[in-house]
Scaffold this active site. Structure first.
Site, PDB file in Angstrom:
ATOM      1  N   LEU A 102       0.871  -1.174   0.000  1.00 15.00           N
ATOM      2  CA  LEU A 102       0.000   0.000   0.000  1.00 15.00           C
ATOM      3  C   LEU A 102       0.909   1.225   0.000  1.00 15.00           C
ATOM      4  O   LEU A 102       2.013   1.180   0.571  1.00 15.00           O
ATOM      5  CB  LEU A 102      -0.894   0.020   1.250  1.00 15.00           C
ATOM      6  N   ASP A 103       0.459   2.310  -0.600  1.00  9.88           N
ATOM      7  CA  ASP A 103       1.252   3.548  -0.588  1.00  9.88           C
ATOM      8  C   ASP A 103       1.392   4.045   0.853  1.00  9.88           C
ATOM      9  O   ASP A 103       0.560   3.725   1.722  1.00  9.88           O
ATOM     10  CB  ASP A 103       0.549   4.640  -1.412  1.00  9.88           C
ATOM     11  N   ALA A 104       2.394   4.886   1.074  1.00  8.56           N
ATOM     12  CA  ALA A 104       2.633   5.390   2.436  1.00  8.56           C
ATOM     13  C   ALA A 104       1.397   6.096   2.998  1.00  8.56           C
ATOM     14  O   ALA A 104       1.098   5.983   4.195  1.00  8.56           O
ATOM     15  CB  ALA A 104       3.833   6.329   2.433  1.00  8.56           C
ATOM     16  N   HIS A 185       0.083   1.880  -7.993  1.00  6.40           N
ATOM     17  CA  HIS A 185      -0.758   3.068  -7.755  1.00  6.40           C
ATOM     18  C   HIS A 185      -2.086   2.970  -8.524  1.00  6.40           C
ATOM     19  O   HIS A 185      -2.590   3.980  -9.031  1.00  6.40           O
ATOM     20  CB  HIS A 185      -0.049   4.354  -8.189  1.00  6.40           C
ATOM     21  N   LYS A 188      -5.206   5.300  -7.591  1.00  3.29           N
ATOM     22  CA  LYS A 188      -4.930   6.726  -7.825  1.00  3.29           C
ATOM     23  C   LYS A 188      -4.848   7.031  -9.318  1.00  3.29           C
ATOM     24  O   LYS A 188      -5.350   8.050  -9.780  1.00  3.29           O
ATOM     25  CB  LYS A 188      -3.625   7.136  -7.128  1.00  3.29           C
TER      26      LYS A 188
END
Ligand code: URA
Length: 237
Positions: A102-104, A185, A188
């Site tokens: 998962l992204d930060a 990503h 997004k």
């Protein structure tokens, strides 16, 4: 299994380090100190206590975490602390890895394991494991945006449009989105391709395993997955 080998397999250090801890009297088996590193232990049926903490022997570990924002899913994190700092040392030492990333700034369900077969089964593009997200958008949207997403969006470097499994608008800025790919990503980029921006992203579920319904974890908390949870992921050990 010999006690020092057993501790080593569970992430308590090298065989030598485990031997020293056992000889120092740090380990109890079924409530009684065992200071013989070579003692034969029934790993499945004995209660193992190290420095006063009870550990269940697990041949492989499967862990779920409610990932908070501001943590990176790498060992050598660059901008934020690593998600591995939220796990106890023995789990990190036995080399659990995140199941995808998962992204930060993304929160929600993150799985870890030291079972390579499990990690592959959940991340292989061929398995099409469903991932459910709650997406809070930067700008208000209407049904037209939802239709655009539902019809599929073309991402850079892709040759065909990517369609979500489902997309539902719950208010002017909130989408529930299910996808069965795991591209970099992806959420997004899909939202950007449809003409908006993600303000907040939260993973609600993977396969049939839901963070709120099945795991009841607060942000930053983790727990072991038991066989009923693995069933919900469609994985049999
Ligand atoms: N899609 C993204 O864009 N980010 C995530 O963290 C997960 C899915």
């Amino acid at each position: 299994m010999q006690l020092e080998r057993l501790l080593q397999s569970q992430g308590f250090g090298s065989r030598k380090q485990c031997g020293r801890r056992i000889a120092a009297g740090d380990v109890r088996i079924d409530g009684v100190v065992c200071d013989d590193p070579c003692a034969e232990i029934d790993s499945g049926n004995s209660q193992i206590e190290i420095d006063g903490v009870i550990w269940r022997y697990r041949e492989k570990v499967y862990v779920a975490m409610h990932k908070p924002a501001g943590y990176e899913c790498t060992h050598h994190a660059r901008c934020y602390p690593s998600v591995y700092t939220l796990l106890p040392e023995p789990l990190v030492s036995r080399a659990v890895q995140t199941v995808g990333r998962l992204d930060a700034d993304t929160t929600g369900l993150l799985l870890f394991s030291d079972d390579g077969h499990f990690i592959h089964a959940l991340t292989s593009p061929r398995r099409h494991i469903t991932k459910g997200y709650r997406v809070i958008l930067k700008h208000d949207v209407d049904d037209c945006f939802v239709r655009r997403m539902a019809n599929g969006v073309l991402l850079r470097d892709e040759t065909s449009a990517i369609k979500p499994l489902s997309v539902t608008l719950t208010d002017a800025k909130t989408l529930l989105l299910e996808i069965d790919q795991g591209k970099f990503h992806q959420v997004k980029r899909m939202v950007a391709a449809a003409g908006n921006r993600v303000a907040v992203l939260h993973r609600l579920a993977m396969g049939g395993l839901s963070l709120a319904g099945d795991l009841l974890l607060e942000e930053g908390e983790w727990r072991y997955l038991e066989s009923a949870h693995l069933d919900r992921l469609g994985y049999n050990v």
